[in-house]
Design an enzyme around this catalytic site. Structure first.
Site, short mmCIF file in Angstrom:
data_model
loop_
_atom_site.label_atom_id
_atom_site.label_comp_id
_atom_site.label_asym_id
_atom_site.label_seq_id
_atom_site.Cartn_x
_atom_site.Cartn_y
_atom_site.Cartn_z
N HIS A 18 1.13 -9.74 -2.94
CA HIS A 18 1.15 -10.50 -1.68
C HIS A 18 -0.28 -10.63 -1.13
O HIS A 18 -0.71 -9.79 -0.34
CB HIS A 18 1.99 -9.78 -0.63
CG HIS A 18 3.45 -9.76 -0.93
ND1 HIS A 18 4.31 -10.75 -0.49
CD2 HIS A 18 4.22 -8.87 -1.61
CE1 HIS A 18 5.54 -10.47 -0.88
NE2 HIS A 18 5.51 -9.34 -1.57
N GLU A 42 -1.31 -12.44 1.09
CA GLU A 42 -1.32 -12.77 2.52
C GLU A 42 -1.62 -11.57 3.42
O GLU A 42 -1.96 -11.74 4.58
CB GLU A 42 0.01 -13.43 2.94
CG GLU A 42 1.25 -12.56 2.90
CD GLU A 42 1.99 -12.61 1.56
OE1 GLU A 42 1.34 -12.83 0.52
OE2 GLU A 42 3.22 -12.38 1.56
N CYS A 74 5.07 -13.42 -4.95
CA CYS A 74 6.05 -12.39 -5.28
C CYS A 74 7.35 -13.02 -5.81
O CYS A 74 7.38 -13.45 -6.95
CB CYS A 74 6.28 -11.45 -4.11
SG CYS A 74 6.90 -9.86 -4.66
N1 GLN Z 1 13.00 -9.53 -4.79
C1 GLN Z 1 11.87 -9.48 -5.65
C2 GLN Z 1 11.61 -8.09 -6.19
O1 GLN Z 1 12.10 -7.14 -5.65
C3 GLN Z 1 10.64 -10.03 -4.97
C4 GLN Z 1 10.16 -9.19 -3.84
C5 GLN Z 1 9.30 -9.91 -2.87
O2 GLN Z 1 9.22 -11.13 -2.88
N2 GLN Z 1 8.64 -9.18 -2.00
O3 GLN Z 1 10.90 -7.92 -7.13
#
Ligand code: GLN
Length: 567
Positions: A515, A517, A391
């Site tokens: 994600h 995970e 992410c």
């Molecule tokens: N801050 C980033 C976004 O909002 C990544 C979000 C995250 O890593 N969950 O896109």
């Protein structure tokens, strides 16, 4: 959702409910105990689900700072929930929904909305019966179509916040046939200075439970060791339960060994007998065989992975730690994860990465640590260190490449630098008008189309994957052309969104906007994590040298007042 036909659910008998409360102090691992028991019931042939009750006023965990509450766990339906639901999903191998996390915020919001709509027909709206009725309804709905539902009440018995829930459980038990409900209380059994197991805290906490009108059927004593027979007898006598209803839950080296301890103590069998289900169940010896095989794999060595993040708290990255463990089970190595403070790297301390076998840059929000994360990506890219960006880690890999390879000076994510000349990561168009922070990101499961003949394709062994998301920013389409014909390619997409990146001629360099995970399970490791651990292990074997591990660094540097959603 399982249908009635593939469960043992008998409408005549109804669902079975296991209530789990905690005494003496929080953090005893009652969730793991409950999830482990649930896993054995599942392996005995039943359909099991779980409900986690969080007595806080937040509607969900989405707006909580990881320092306060650990990671925000994301469900398939986009629910941002307590990390305990992650444990239930991993242990029970099920996909839960937001309805499986009951919070005071959700319950009160619903009751107040109903009041405003006039649904209470002029009545005075009260905690009893209106809030308690809503709690009972939520539990019944979450249990629908399954054989057994575990209901864990967060916090400790006696907390003011938890009172309406315990009252709801009391009413619930009163309304159900006795054989449909089992009440398990998990307490602490400490040692005295002269090495004696002390039962007084347990006695006090059971007294507290009984004053609310609940009587435990089963008591689980968390202790460094197994409970002595005399300790069990004492607890049984003072708490008014049979001695064979007192179970030990000693410390184990790995949470995945807890089901093995539960089986050894026979808690699953006791529960099944209480519910009258023992006859239809698979014999105890068959309940742990697959699980045991997975979690006790022989390990041939240890690899080091640096986790370059903002929070010096394992719980803040719990699912990543668990995913690495699952991959380690599969590959047959122990994965040592070292937290490296992202802030330090920005100050030029990249010596902290020296000797590490792999680098993970996890998800995150806000400016703090972003330069260090970019630095970690550069280090991994230039030194051929296996890398996984998740992410924000994916986004920082795009920024790093834009700056250092494409020569786009000052490139950044608009989240970190609104004035950047090259916003290679920009806000999602649908987020322009969003003002509320809670539950408004791009959340939950979405499908990614995977390009054949890529690393991503090899990992997923498929032309698509469905993974969970939680973000507001993404790769800016205006820069797609700049990445054309580059060794860094986007091998996974969803329409106009870039979802997976990888780098040619590198041992392992993968980033995912999603994600992975959150879907990794013991015995079914997440492909990107498995790929990383395989690459790291292969590199280790190739080097045939001892990796010099990087030391864990104590101490927080910057202020941590920001929450997950603060820009
Ligand atoms: N801050 C980033 C976004 O909002 C990544 C979000 C995250 O890593 N969950 O896109």
């Amino acid at each position: 959702m399982p249908t009635e036909s593939d469960t043992h659910y008998d409408p005549e008998l109804g669902n079975k409910f296991i209530f789990v409360t905690g005494g003496v102090m929080s953090g005893l691992g009652k969730g793991i105990t409950a999830a482990s028991t649930g896993r054995l019931l599942k392996n005995a042939g039943f359909d099991v689900t779980a409900v986690k009750i969080d007595p806080y006023l937040n509607v969900d965990a989405g707006t909580m700072n990881p320092y306060q509450h650990g990671e925000v766990y994301v469900l398939e339906d986009g629910g941002e929930v307590d990390l305990d639901l992650g444990n239930y999903e991993r242990f029970l191998d099920i996909d839960m929904t937001s309805d499986h996390n009951i919070t005071t915020g959700k319950t009160y919001q619903h009751v107040i909305e109903k009041e405003r709509a006039g649904d209470y027909l002029g009545k005075t709206v009260q905690i009893i019966p209106h809030v308690t009725d809503d709690i009972k309804r939520r539990i019944r709905e979450a249990a629908e179509g399954t054989d057994v539902c575990l209901i864990e009440v967060g916090g400790t018995v006696g907390d003011i916040e938890g009172m309406p829930y315990l009252e709801a459980l009391r009413q619930f038990a009163h309304e159900e046939p006795e054989e449909n409900v089992l009440f398990a209380h998990v307490t602490l059994v400490p040692y005295s200075k002269n090495g004696e197991q002390k039962t007084k805290p347990t006695q006090h906490s059971v007294k507290e439970v009984r004053s609310i009108g609940l009587q435990p059927d089963v008591i689980v004593g968390r202790c460094e060791d197994r409970l002595d027979p005399e300790t069990k007898e004492k607890i049984a006598l003072f708490c008014d339960i049979p001695t064979d209803a007192v179970f030990s839950n000693p410390d184990v080296e790995d949470v995945y060994h807890v089901p093995l301890m539960v089986e050894e103590g026979g808690l699953d069998q006791y529960v099944l007998e209480h519910f009258g289900m023992a006859e239809e169940a698979l014999p105890p010896a068959d309940r742990t065989s697959d699980w045991r095989e997975t979690v006790t794999t022989e390990k041939e060595g240890t690899v080091d992975v640096a986790l370059v993040g903002k929070y010096d708290l394992e719980d803040a990255y719990m699912s990543i730690h668990e995913s690495l463990k699952h991959a380690g089970f599969e590959v047959g190595v122990d994965v040592d994860v070292h937290w490296v403070p992202a802030d330090d790297l920005a100050d030029g301390h990249d010596g902290q990465l020296e000797g590490t076998d792999g680098v993970i840059v996890p998800g995150g929000f806000g400016m703090r640590g972003s330069e260090g994360k970019i630095e970690a990506v550069r280090y991994a890219r230039e030194n051929d260190i296996p890398f996984l960006g998740l992410c924000l880690g994916f986004q920082m890999a795009v920024v790093e490449y834009a700056r250092n390879v494409l020569g786009l000076e000052g490139a950044h994510s608009a989240e970190m630098d609104e004035e950047t000349p090259h916003p290679v990561i920009d806000i999602l168009p649908e987020q322009y008008e969003v003002e509320d922070m809670g539950g408004t990101m791009r959340l939950g499961e979405h499908t990614t189309v995977i390009e054949p003949e890529t690393l991503a394709y090899d990992l997923y062994d498929d032309t698509s994957c469905s993974e969970r998301h939680r973000h507001r920013y993404e790769v800016n389409p205006e820069y797609f052309d700049a990445f054309e014909d580059e060794p860094l390619t986007f091998s996974g997409t969803a329409g106009n969104r870039m979802e997976i990146l990888e780098l040619e001629d590198h041992p392992y360099f993968l980033g995912t906007q999603f994600h992975p995970e959150y879907t990794s399970r013991p015995g079914q490791p997440s492909p990107p994590f498995l790929g990383l651990v395989e690459a790291v292990t292969a590199a280790e074997e190739h080097d045939d040298a001892d990796g010099q591990s990087i030391g864990k660094t104590d101490g927080q540097t910057a202020d941590d007042t920001e929450t997950e959603v603060t820009h």
